[in-house]
Enzyme design. Structure first.
Site, short mmCIF file in Angstrom:
data_model
loop_
_atom_site.label_atom_id
_atom_site.label_comp_id
_atom_site.label_asym_id
_atom_site.label_seq_id
_atom_site.Cartn_x
_atom_site.Cartn_y
_atom_site.Cartn_z
N LYS A 1 0.84 -1.20 0.00
CA LYS A 1 0.00 0.00 0.00
C LYS A 1 0.88 1.25 0.00
CE LYS A 1 -3.81 -2.55 1.98
NZ LYS A 1 -4.50 -3.05 3.16
N GLN B 1 -4.86 -1.69 9.37
CA GLN B 1 -4.70 -3.03 8.79
C GLN B 1 -5.30 -4.08 9.72
OE1 GLN B 1 -3.33 -3.70 5.62
NE2 GLN B 1 -4.18 -5.70 6.04
N ASP C 1 -11.53 2.45 3.54
CA ASP C 1 -11.84 1.02 3.38
C ASP C 1 -13.35 0.81 3.24
OD1 ASP C 1 -9.67 -0.70 3.25
OD2 ASP C 1 -9.33 -0.67 5.41
#
Ligand code: NAP
Length: 285
Positions: A52, A96, A119
C-alpha cells in the site's frame, strides 16, 4: 481456454489516473495523504502495508505509517485514530486487519471518521452502500467490479453467484452486483447444492479462503470467474480459491492469483483516498 483478466495491468491504469489527478490537485495546493496503521508483526499484514505504501508513492499520495507493537491497548489505538481524524494532512485512515485479540476491530472501525474511512467498513458507509448513495466503495468488491467491467460482459440481468458472506468481501460484493442489476445469490458454509448453484452463474465470485475450492465442475461454460482468495500453500506459494488450471479451460474469463484481485484492491484504495481528499477539500469529482 479462457481469457485472462490482467489485474496488474488494469490496476496500473487506475493508479496512473490517480497520479494524474493528485498532480493536478497539488498544483492547486492540495496534497493527498493516507495514514496506514499496523499493530503487531503479522508477516502477511506487513506485506500488504508495504504494498500500500509503494502504491501511494506511485500515485503521488503521501503515506504516514504508524507501526505499533502487538501489545498496544485498545485505548492507545483509539487515541491514535482520534488524532488522525483531526489531522488535515490525513485524508484517509487505514487500520490493517486483523488486530490483536485485546482490541475490538468493530470499535476501532467505528472510531474512524466516515469521511476518512477509505476502506468503507464504517457502519455509516456500509449503510450508504446499501441504499446506493455512497462516497466510497470497499476496495476489494469495487476492484472486482472494475475487473468484471474490463471484460465487456454486462452484469445487468446476469446470474451472479458470490461464495462467501463476510462483511468486507462477500456481502458488499453481492450488493454492488445487485446495484448493477445482476440477479444475485450469496452462498456460504451452510448452503446446500452449492455446485448446482455455482453452475448457473454467468458471473462467479469466490471469496472463501480455501485453496482450489472452486473446481471446473462448479463452473458454467463461458462464465466470468473472479477469484478473491489469497491462500498461502505449504510451499509458500500464493494460491486463490479457484482451481485455476482446470477452470480456465471452461470459463470465458478468469482472474489469476497473484495478479488479479490483489493489485486491484490496492489501486481502489488509492482511488478512494483521492476521492476522500476531493470531498474534504470540496473539489468536484
Ligand atoms: P471470511 O471472513 O473467512 O469468509 C469466508 C466465507 O466463506 C464465509 O462467509 C464462509 O461461510 C464461506 N465459506 C467457508 N467455507 C465454505 C464452504 N465450504 N462452502 C461455502 N462457503 C464457505 O473471509 P474473507 O475475509 O471474506 O476473505 C475470503 C478470502 O479472500 C480469503 O482468502 C482472503 O485472504 C481473501 N481476501 C483477498 C483480498 C484481496 O485483496 N485479494 C481482500 C480480502 C480478502 P460462513 O459465513 O457460513 O462461515
Amino acid at each position: 481456454m479462457s481469457n485472462l483478466i490482467d489485474g496488474k495491468q488494469i490496476s496500473a491504469q487506475v493508479k496512473e489516473q490517480v497520479a494524474r489527478e493528485t498532480a493536478a490537485l497539488r498544483e492547486k495546493g492540495i496534497t493527498v495523504g493516507l495514514a496506514v496503521v499496523i499493530v503487531g508483526d503479522d508477516p502477511a499484514s506487513r506485506i500488504y502495508v508495504n504494498n500500500k505504501k509503494r502504491a501511494c508513492e506511485t500515485c503521488g499520495i503521501q503515506s504516514f505509517e504508524y507501526a505499533l507493537p502487538g501489545t498496544t491497548s485498545e485505548a492507545k489505538l483509539l487515541e491514535l485514530v482520534e488524532k488522525l481524524n483531526g489531522d488535515p494532512a490525513v485524508n484517509g485512515i487505514l487500520v490493517q486487519l486483523p488486530l490483536p485479540k485485546q482490541i475490538s476491530e468493530q470499535k476501532v472501525i467505528a472510531a474512524i471518521s466516515p469521511e476518512k474511512d477509505v476502506d468503507a467498513f464504517h457502519a455509516v458507509n456500509v449503510g450508504k452502500i446499501m441504499i446506493g448513495d455512497y462516497d466510497f466503495l470497499p476496495c476489494t468488491p469495487a476492484g472486482c467490479l472494475t475487473l468484471i467491467d474490463s471484460t465487456g460482459v454486462s452484469i445487468e440481468g446476469k446470474r451472479c453467484v458470490v461464495i462467501g458472506r463476510s462483511n468486507i468481501v462477500g456481502k458488499p460484493m453481492a450488493m454492488l452486483l445487485l446495484h448493477r442489476n445482476g440477479t444475485v445469490t450469496i452462498c456460504h458454509s451452510r448452503t446446500q447444492d452449492l455446485k448446482e448453484i455455482c453452475r448457473e452463474a454467468d458471473i462467479l465470485v469466490a471469496a472463501v479462503g480455501k485453496a482450489n475450492f472452486v473446481t471446473a465442475d462448479m463452473v458454467k461454460e463461458g462464465a466470468v470467474v473472479i477469484d478473491v482468495g489469497m491462500n498461502r500453500l505449504e510451499n509458500g506459494k500464493l494460491c486463490g480459491d479457484v482451481d485455476f488450471e482446470a477452470v480456465r479451460e471452461k470459463a470465458g474469463w478468469i482472474t489469476p492469483v497473484p495478479g488479479g484481485v490483489g493489485p486491484m484492491t490496492i489501486a481502489t484504495l488509492m482511488r478512494n483516498t483521492l476521492s476522500a481528499a476531493k470531498l474534504q477539500n470540496q473539489v468536484k469529482a
